[in-house]
Design a protein around this motif. Structure first.
Motif, short mmCIF file in Angstrom:
data_model
loop_
_atom_site.label_atom_id
_atom_site.label_comp_id
_atom_site.label_asym_id
_atom_site.label_seq_id
_atom_site.Cartn_x
_atom_site.Cartn_y
_atom_site.Cartn_z
N SER A 142 68.71 28.99 26.27
CA SER A 142 69.26 28.95 24.92
C SER A 142 68.52 29.92 24.01
CB SER A 142 69.15 27.52 24.36
OG SER A 142 69.90 26.62 25.15
N SER A 274 72.19 23.83 21.77
CA SER A 274 72.03 23.55 23.20
C SER A 274 70.57 23.34 23.55
CB SER A 274 72.61 24.70 24.02
OG SER A 274 72.40 24.50 25.40
N GLN A 286 77.15 17.41 27.37
CA GLN A 286 77.00 18.55 26.47
C GLN A 286 78.07 19.60 26.73
OE1 GLN A 286 73.02 20.22 26.01
NE2 GLN A 286 73.89 22.26 25.71
N LEU A 329 77.43 26.45 23.24
CA LEU A 329 76.97 25.11 23.52
C LEU A 329 77.12 24.77 25.01
CD1 LEU A 329 75.88 22.61 21.96
CD2 LEU A 329 78.25 21.83 21.78
#
Length: 403
Positions: A142, A274, A286, A329
């Motif tokens: 991320s 994330s 997620q 995400l």
């Protein structure tokens, strides 16, 4: 994760993320920097719009082709030498683009750029998983995406300034400079994360066995489709930017950066979210949340374009930026799922994932974008359809897991 990973990288994690993000910037710099100079290059080389579009398709298909081998080469020879070789070839190919005196030479050098640019992108994912446990790998990936997000935001601005101030060859001269800087930085700091004892032979029989092991895995193809195809719901608008932003939304080339800035802001915000959710929310939940966001925004985008064709630029751009948030995400989670399918073949898994995604990008760039870029409704329908392919793959994957 390697047992001696802490000894391989003794610097802060953000520094590793920045180094690996630098490798990922090659893609957006190679594409977004020269888009503002598209028309100027065509006029200078006497190339038609269709021929200029092939300079993009050649890059994307070259990227997809060599992605089949970058990871396998790194599984056999180590991560570091393959990354450095890829950067060296990319720098030379960029110099060839700057010196091109015909559209044929430019297309050939763009293909070589694509074939070499994928090395850093593919192998950086394997390096992350080599050095980090699962949750930390998601956080690091991320972070990489957040840093990487700066490149697409500034690339078209830099490209526009260089083109206006110095001509189109300066755009590729800038890519030569980027290649040299990345080559020097990685030669100095990039660690070798794959020990010799864990390397796989690069020979036809074991190579085919590794590909077969991945391709017959019931979760592999759904995962790579779920990770690679939805990106094109956003990438379609990047490819169509000259027509969409200029013809339909009435923006001047100097105003294009608003679209890139808002979209990249969505990617960076999604990546930050994330990272915050790593270890707190199960991966599948997620990723499902990201698909919900993308689906909602794709439908909203279609409704907006059908009901309000003359919408102002800010209203037309907003759903695409929010879609980018949903993609970011989902991306780190699904990418790690792919890499973890076969831990002994992380490089190969990353290669195949990137190959499928890049092939989809090439089809969108070479076929779909030229067909639909002159209609805002066609753009919206196509973006929704591309997301639908990824969403169906994700639903299939969830059913396989449930069984």
């Amino acid at each position: 994760m390697q047992a001696d990973a802490p000894a391989l990288w003794r610097h802060p994690r953000w520094a590793l993320a920045a180094l690996l993000a630098g490798l990922a910037t090659i893609g957006p710099f190679s594409i977004d920097t020269y888009i503002p100079a598209f028309a100027g290059i065509g006029q200078a080389l006497g190339a038609s719009p269709a021929q200029m579009q092939q300079t993009l398709s050649a890059y994307l298909f070259g990227f997809a082709l060599m992605n089949l081998f970058h990871g396998a080469l790194s599984d056999a020879w180590g991560r570091r030498p393959v990354v450095l070789a890829g950067l060296a070839v990319f720098t030379l190919a960029s110099a060839g683009c700057a010196l091109a005196d015909s559209i044929g030479m430019l297309v050939a050098c763009r293909a070589l750029q694509g074939m070499s640019a994928g090395a850093g992108v593919v192998i950086s994912r394997a390096i992350i998983r080599d050095l980090c446990p699962a949750d930390e790998a998601q956080r690091l990936m991320s972070q990489v995406t957040i840093y990487f997000g700066v490149a697409p935001a500034i690339a078209p601005v830099v490209g526009g300034w260089l083109f206006v101030g110095f001509g189109w060859r300066a755009v590729f001269g800038f890519l030569v400079l980027v290649g040299l800087l990345l080559l020097a930085a990685n030669a100095r700091w990039l660690p070798e994360s794959l020990p010799p004892a864990q390397r796989q032979p690069f020979a036809p029989r074991p190579l085919m066995a590794g590909y077969r092991q991945l391709l017959v895995h019931p979760r592999f193809l759904p995962l790579v489709l779920a990770s690679g195809v939805p990106f094109n719901g956003m990438f379609l608008y990047v490819l169509s930017a000259p027509a969409w932003l200029g013809e339909h939304l009435g923006l001047a080339p100097t105003q294009f950066f608003w679209f890139f800035l808002t979209t990249i802001s969505g990617i960076m915000a999604g990546s930050w979210t994330s990272g915050r959710l790593a270890g707190r929310l199960p991966r599948d939940r997620q990723a499902s949340l990201g698909f919900v966001v993308m689906g909602t925004m794709a439908v909203a985008n279609l409704v907006l374009n059908l009901a309000w064709p003359q919408a102002p630029a800010w209203a037309a751009i907003a759903p695409v930026a929010a879609y980018a948030y949903g993609w970011a995400l989902t991306m780190p989670v699904v990418t790690l799922m792919v890499i973890d399918l076969v831990p002994t073949r992380r490089g190969m898994a990353s290669s195949l994932q990137s190959c499928v995604g890049s092939a989809a990008n090439g089809v969108v760039a070479g076929v779909l974008a030229p067909l639909v870029m002159h209609s805002i409704q066609a753009l919206a329908w196509t973006a929704l359809g591309l997301l639908g392919i990824g969403l169906l793959a994700w639903v299939l994957l969830r059913r396989l897991v449930a069984r």
